[in-house]
Design an enzyme around this catalytic site. Structure first.
Site, short mmCIF file in Angstrom:
data_model
loop_
_atom_site.label_atom_id
_atom_site.label_comp_id
_atom_site.label_asym_id
_atom_site.label_seq_id
_atom_site.Cartn_x
_atom_site.Cartn_y
_atom_site.Cartn_z
CD GLU A 1 -2.69 1.10 2.62
OE1 GLU A 1 -3.57 1.98 2.77
OE2 GLU A 1 -2.45 0.20 3.46
CD GLU B 1 -5.92 6.73 5.82
OE1 GLU B 1 -6.04 5.51 5.65
OE2 GLU B 1 -4.87 7.26 6.26
#
Length: 391
Positions: A160, A242
């Site tokens: 990621e 986020e």
């Protein structure tokens, strides 16, 4: 960060049962506001997918989808800043947990190997808006699988790759800081951790609301650190937020992924709330030429506000021969400086600014053109005397 599996499981079940209605209900086709936990919809004719992706909380989150991105309109609840965030609302290209963008998607359904010649030309751009409160990061999430996936319905097992453009409050990436890197015209703190797959985060030392880069520029650094491989497969390129606390007002204004060496496009908005007050002004430079590679550069001020302005510079090949590199130079007349710049690589010395082409937009055929843009500090200049050099 973990990502939801429920959409992929429902889609798989419906496929096995020969049903379409249930799976279709998971991907809205005309819902301007998404509040369901994993609701998603496609934009730009299926080229990109926008998803609410509220995976870390039961509190309500809603996103207002536009033709080019989304805005968080409701962001209830909070999570501890030393733990996982509430969500990752995102716009993406490729496939993630069984939901794929469908138009011009070179990543579907089996990903694109990093050793493939096409991988080197995959470029992306994003423009974001940040509110004045909240605890969040604004980041790309770029996913890799170790082997060629037969489907893209599950969790990637490779890496990621996160590219943090901005962050607020007492949050930090997964793992620990392992160094710094100079990529895409900026300096980044590099973090590494593992949550069942490698998480490599590049945190921009000077925050920005816009970015343009080649995915391979970051991936080469990942590989050089032994945290990835050119044999792995790129499956999706995502940009979003986020949030841990708040998040209302966070917005992706525009997002693009381009392949084959074409230029990513974006319409950046600065973190301020500018109201355009200046009519565009143009300043052509080098006179046109034919039979050889030459260039002109034209500047247009596209907006201004108290203490700042935004401008676009168009570079055109005025000859019949192709050029492979270009650069544009000017001197600010009144103490202005460049704050953010996209689709080019800038350097400056005092009032003097030089912008060279980015890796993906230097090649221009005869009569071809490209552009770069920037947000400047100070009052908008009435004109800029530009000099364009081509080779």
């Amino acid at each position: 960060m973990p990502r939801p599996r429920i959409v992929a499981l429902i889609a798989l079940l419906c496929s096995l049962l020969g049903l379409s209605g249930v799976a279709g209900a998971q991907v809205a086709t005309a819902a301007p506001v998404l509040c369901d936990q994993y609701a998603s919809t496609s934009i730009q004719g299926g080229r990109y997918v926008v998803g609410n992706n509220r995976w870390g909380t039961s509190a309500t989150q809603c996103i207002d989808v536009s033709g080019t991105g989304f805005t968080i309109t409701q962001a209830d609840g909070s999570t501890a800043t030393n733990g996982a965030p509430k969500s990752y609302p995102t716009v993406y290209y490729g496939c993630h947990y069984g939901i794929c963008s469908t138009s011009d998607n070179i990543l579907s359904p089996n990903g694109l190997q990093a050793s493939d010649p096409q991988f080197a030309s995959v470029a992306t751009s994003v423009s974001m808006t940040y509110p004045g409160s909240g605890t969040y990061d604004a980041a790309y999430d770029i996913w890799f699988n170790k082997s060629r996936p037969s489907t893209t319905t599950g969790q990637n097992d490779g890496a990621e790759l996160m590219v943090w453009l901005n962050h607020t409050g007492a949050i930090q990436p997964i793992g620990s800081k392992i160094g710094t890197a100079s990529i895409a015209g900026a300096t980044w703190d590099v973090w590494s951790g593992n949550t069942g797959w490698n998480v490599i985060s590049y945190v921009r030392q000077q925050t920005t609301s816009s970015a343009s880069f080649l995915v391979n520029d970051f991936w080469k650094d990942v590989v050089s650190r032994g945290l990835g491989s050119t044999s792995w497969y790129l499956t999706s390129i995502q940009a979003g937020f986020e949030p841990w606390v708040g998040g209302t007002g966070l917005a992706v204004n525009s997002f693009s992924v381009t392949t084959g060496g074409t230029q990513p496009t974006q319409s950046p908005s600065p973190t301020q709330s500018p109201t355009p007050t200046t009519s565009p002004t143009s300043t052509p430079t080098t006179p046109p030429a034919t039979g050889s590679a030459g260039c002109t550069a034209t500047a247009a001020v596209t907006g201004s506000w108290g203490g700042g302005f935004q401008a676009t510079v168009t570079v055109k090949n005025t000859g019949s021969a192709a050029l492979s590199r270009w650069s544009v130079r000017w001197a600010f007349p009144g103490g202005q400086t460049v704050n953010n710049l996209w689709n080019g690589v800038a350097s400056s010395s005092g009032a003097n600014v030089t912008v060279a082409n980015a890796p993906y937009n230097g090649q221009l055929g005869g009569g071809g053109s490209t552009s770069f843009g920037f947000v400047g500090n100070g009052s908008a200049p009435g004109s800029l005397a530009l000099t364009c050099t081509a080779s």
